[in-house]
Design an enzyme around this catalytic site. Structure first.
Site, PDB file in Angstrom:
ATOM      1  N   SER A   1     -10.943  -1.245  -2.538  1.00 18.88           N
ATOM      2  CA  SER A   1      -9.789  -1.117  -1.637  1.00 18.88           C
ATOM      3  C   SER A   1     -10.185  -1.291  -0.176  1.00 18.88           C
ATOM      4  O   SER A   1      -9.411  -1.806   0.616  1.00 18.88           O
ATOM      5  CB  SER A   1      -9.177   0.286  -1.737  1.00 18.88           C
ATOM      6  OG  SER A   1      -8.221   0.368  -2.743  1.00 18.88           O
TER       7      SER A   1
ATOM      8  N   HIS B   1      -4.272   6.097   2.428  1.00 16.55           N
ATOM      9  CA  HIS B   1      -4.905   4.852   1.988  1.00 16.55           C
ATOM     10  C   HIS B   1      -4.359   3.647   2.755  1.00 16.55           C
ATOM     11  O   HIS B   1      -5.124   2.791   3.223  1.00 16.55           O
ATOM     12  CB  HIS B   1      -4.648   4.729   0.484  1.00 16.55           C
ATOM     13  CG  HIS B   1      -5.323   3.600  -0.218  1.00 16.55           C
ATOM     14  ND1 HIS B   1      -4.769   2.343  -0.304  1.00 16.55           N
ATOM     15  CD2 HIS B   1      -6.485   3.538  -0.906  1.00 16.55           C
ATOM     16  CE1 HIS B   1      -5.578   1.566  -1.020  1.00 16.55           C
ATOM     17  NE2 HIS B   1      -6.625   2.265  -1.396  1.00 16.55           N
TER      18      HIS B   1
ATOM     19  N   ASP C   1       0.826  -1.211   0.000  1.00 17.57           N
ATOM     20  CA  ASP C   1       0.000   0.000   0.000  1.00 17.57           C
ATOM     21  C   ASP C   1       0.856   1.255   0.000  1.00 17.57           C
ATOM     22  O   ASP C   1       2.017   1.224  -0.398  1.00 17.57           O
ATOM     23  CB  ASP C   1      -0.980  -0.055   1.185  1.00 17.57           C
ATOM     24  CG  ASP C   1      -2.350   0.482   0.824  1.00 17.57           C
ATOM     25  OD1 ASP C   1      -2.413   1.648   0.414  1.00 17.57           O
ATOM     26  OD2 ASP C   1      -3.346  -0.256   0.936  1.00 17.57           O
TER      27      ASP C   1
END
Ligand SMILES: *[C@@H]1O[C@H](CO)[C@@H](O)[C@H](O)[C@H]1NC(C)=O
Ligand SMILES: *[C@@H]1O[C@H](CO)[C@@H](O)[C@H](O)[C@H]1NC(C)=O
Ligand SMILES: *[C@@H]1O[C@H](CO)[C@@H](O)[C@H](O)[C@H]1NC(C)=O
Ligand SMILES: *[C@@H]1O[C@H](CO)[C@@H](O)[C@H](O)[C@H]1NC(C)=O
Ligand SMILES: *[C@@H]1O[C@H](CO)[C@@H](O)[C@H](O)[C@H]1NC(C)=O
Length: 742
Positions: free
Chosen positions: A526, A209, A157
């Protein structure tokens, strides 16, 4: 659970997204492929597949072997950048390098060269949802599963904000002895045991994220979480007791395949149990041209369960990506929660929507609604005070989606508020966004009604109701979630499973300049992916010796096909969701822990499947094991893989097709299962034998499923087979389709 409700209430008012998070917040316009190749100065990066080094060598030996493919002059570019970017040893036989124009030809002439792939840019596919998944602290399955303690969840990530309280290690034991990874973050502990950057960039998460996905998969309990003093409560990830290893593979520039492959390589070496990949974005390319499919094949061969986002290219059919049969491919759905706000009209009507910026005290003033067909899109330049001042502007959320700056422009021109209604394609699955203004988001259907009211000089005001729980119907498949069928893995149902991915709240780095953190709400496959990674960690914690295929089978065959009140799970248009929308159903963690029977698949099956697709050359590229040839392997077509879901090709003339499956008993030694078939009238499904009797743990039984019917061209029909014992229901969706070209 009170702690959960409080948390939800507390995290209601969140500031705007940072520009970079646009990547994870989806819409069809942006979620499309970014096919750029990585170009630094005059160089282009390639992933180069070569033969393994001549003899068994250590890490340095691999590097020297890989460097030998580069010309002496090309060890460093004239800017001093190293030309060899990554030397892979586990996930891939080869390396990534920066090559100037023409150099690839020279590399390709060296003995041992097999194939080069241009390095491509992938996309991020942007919680508090344990309770929605039936996980309650201190009781039942979550406690019995030890909250995933001892299991290592790796994530590829954007990095991680290590000091976040979600990554505290209270109650978390030291990592298992097998762990070989290293942690280079600002704060490492028994929760965050691995942190490594595979890009030329620090580990910190400038985007957010990676912090969000990590905390969703395995964040610790955070007591007293609150946002701007609103409420207080406790947050938790799905495998709240598991360890986290972050492999940073993205920079603000994007996530390149060469880095993602390096992350997979490192995760294999370090010894993660579960690998969570909320990245992708390509329409599927065949596996022999897909370095990520190749890398994950090796991860799965080494016993790692790999969970991937199915993509945000929905709702177009055939849009699912990350669809190799060795992966768990995840679709995104809603939770039973609304960040509720309403539009009240002076004719007494009320339209319920959502708002992430909530004003505690509503104004009692009513304002005229303003809508213009010509300028329907909120992106339209609404900056004329004489038009919008003192009005509530009604406009449409088109692609590309509405930005905070669009709303600011309307508000700066004196508007009293904005109603953003969704594009028809989004149906009833509104992805909320914090516009930091008086904005209420409503569905396409409600937008239509408001348009009509606006033409009759109706006046309106907003009210805000914080967080509502128990909203139904839920789950609903989110509009952006990519759909099957898989154009790449013909005969295997993809996506595999549905998990929460719409308006998910999870940890976020503090971003004082934007008012962000410590939590944020995002949508995307996601967000759905780490939920399933967390469940895989819980299952692995209970059954450490289970293969990735057994863990997948457990999760798929126990998924919910219906919602909590017994109705069908719906898609974004509130139609019955198909298996191509949601895979086998909505993930059910407690049931996944105890599936009764599993459908096993191993290295030879996948290798044989690769043979059936691409023959020996494909086997060389993907499996690269010199002692294997297709001749020695069973040639397994997709429809014949021992997958926990079943797809059968049926032609327009009435036809019958038979598939065989083998189940392994992982429940009580002595158990008996009866076949239960559900099918529409036009589909006849016969299971032989229809009764399976087991006397031992680990015992295998084979059965065949004969499906016959008459389908119109382009049609598909859905049914299911459940093996039912007193304690277990082992359900497999069955899809009959004319589209399967087996
Ligand atoms: C969860 O349960 C454990 C053990 O019962 C307890 O120590 C912990 O404080 C609880 N966490 C929350 C958030 O209630
Ligand atoms: C279950 O699904 C049905 C439609 O299939 C829907 O009417 C109902 O509201 C749903 N219940 C919940 C709790 O979501
Ligand atoms: C949100 O709006 C308020 C008032 O309009 C403003 O003071 C604040 O700076 C804004 N926050 C962000 C993050 O833009
Ligand atoms: C190659 O395949 C053989 C046969 O399946 C297996 O025993 C061996 O471990 C494999 N080698 C590697 C390096 O994976
Ligand atoms: C399925 O099993 C039956 C009975 O064991 C066998 O005759 C048949 O060849 C098998 N079919 C396939 C496709 O493996």
């Amino acid at each position: 659970m009170a702690w959960l409700d409080n948390l939800l209430l507390s995290l209601l008012l969140l500031a705007t997204f940072s520009p970079t998070t646009i990547l994870c917040f989806l819409n069809p316009g942006r979620a499309r492929v970014h096919e750029g190749t990585m170009k630094t100065s005059a160089y282009r990066s390639y992933i180069v597949l070569v033969e393994p080094p001549p003899s068994t060598v250590g890490k340095d030996g691999y590097r020297r072997w890989h460097e030998s493919f580069l010309l002496p002059s090309s060890h460093a570019s004239n800017l001093g950048e190293p030309r060899l970017i990554h030397s892979y040893t586990e996930a891939f036989s080869g390396f990534a390098a920066r090559l100037a124009d023409g150099e690839l030809d020279a590399v390709a002439k060296k003995p041992g060269f097999i194939r080069a792939f241009p390095d491509r840019k992938l996309q991020l596919m942007t919680t508090r949802t344990p309770e929605f998944l039936g996980l309650r602290n201190g009781s039942g399955f979550w406690r019995d599963a030890g909250y995933g303690k001892g299991i290592i969840v790796g994530l590829l990530d954007t990095g991680i904000h290590a000091p976040h309280p979600s990554f505290d290690d209270h109650g978390i034991p030291a990592p298992p002895a097998k762990w070989k990874g290293s942690c280079k973050a600002a704060r490492c502990n028994n929760k965050l045991i691995g942190a490594q950057s595979l890009v030329e960039d620090g580990l910190d998460d400038e985007d957010g994220h990676g912090t969000h996905t990590s905390s969703t998969a395995a964040g610790n309990f955070v007591h007293g979480a609150s946002y701007h003093g609103m409420g207080a409560g406790t947050a938790a990830g799905i495998a709240v007791g598991a360890h986290i290893a972050m492999y940073k593979v993205c920079t603000p520039d994007g996530c390149f395949e060469s880095s993602v492959l390096a992350g997979i390589d490192a995760a294999i070496k370090d010894g993660v149990d579960v690998l969570s990949i909320s990245l992708g974005g390509f329409r599927p390319v065949s596996f022999d041209k897909d370095p990520i499919a190749i890398g994950t094949f090796h991860a799965v061969s080494k016993g790692i369960t790999v969970v991937c986002a199915g993509g945000n290219d929905g709702p177009a059919s055939g849009s699912v990506s990350n669809d190799a049969p060795w992966l768990i491919t995840v679709a995104a759905g809603s939770v039973d929660r609304s960040f509720s706000a309403s539009v009240h009209l002076d004719n007494g009507k009320r339209i319920d929507g959502e708002a992430l910026t909530q004003v505690p005290k509503s104004s009692s003033n009513l304002y005229p609604l303003h809508y213009e067909d010509r300028r329907e899109d909120c992106n339209y330049f609404y900056d004329d005070p004489s038009v919008v001042s003192g009005k509530i502007v009604v406009c449409k959320n088109m692609s590309p989606k509405v930005e905070v700056s669009d709303i600011l422009r309307v508000m700066d021109a004196g508007a009293a508020g904005v109603v953003v209604f969704d594009d028809e394609i989004r149906g009833y699955s509104t992805a909320v966004k914090d516009y930091n203004s008086s904005v209420v988001q409503v569905t396409a259907a409600d937008g239509k009604a408001l348009k009509t009211w606006a033409s009759t000089s109706t006046r309106a005001k907003f009210t805000y109701h914080n967080t509502l729980l128990g909203v139904h119907p839920a789950p609903v498949v989110a509009w952006f979630s990519s759909r099957g069928d898989s154009r790449n893995t013909v005969g295997v149902l993809k996506p595999d499973i549905l998990a929460p991915g719409l308006n998910i709240l999870a940890a976020w780095p503090p971003k004082p300049e934007s008012g962000h953190g410590p939590f944020n709400i995002l949508s995307g496959t996601s967000m759905a992916t780490p939920h399933v990674s967390g469940v895989a960690a819980l299952v692995k914690g209970l059954h450490p010796d289970w293969s990735p295929a057994a863990i997948k089978s457990a999760i798929l065959t126990t998924a919910d096909a219906i919602n909590s009140t017994g109705g069908s799970i719906l898609n974004e248009l509130h139609e019955k969701a198909s298996f191509f929308d949601m895979g086998s159903g909505h993930v059910n963690p407690a049931r996944a822990a105890d599936p009764g029977l599993v459908y096993e698949l191993g290295f030879d099956d996948y290798a044989g499947y690769i043979c059936s697709l691409y023959g020996d050359y494909g086997l060389l590229i993907i499996v690269h094991n010199s002692s294997l040839t297709c001749e020695k392997l069973p040639k397994v077509k997709g429809i014949n893989l021992n997958y926990p879901t079943i797809m059968v090709p049926l032609g327009p003339p009435p036809t019958t097709f038979v598939v065989n499956r083998t189940v392994t008993n992982v429940g009580p030694a002595a158990s008996m299962y009866m076949a239960k078939v559900e099918a529409p009238k036009s589909l006849k499904i016969k299971v032989t034998p229809d009764k399976l009797v087991f006397s031992k743990a680990g015992e295998k039984k084979t059965f065949s499923v004969s499906v016959s019917g008459r389908l119109d061209r382009g049609d598909h029909l859905e049914g299911s087979l459940s093996w039912v014992s007193g304690k277990h229901v082992v359900r497999s969706p069955i899809i009959a389709s004319t589209l399967l070209n087996h």
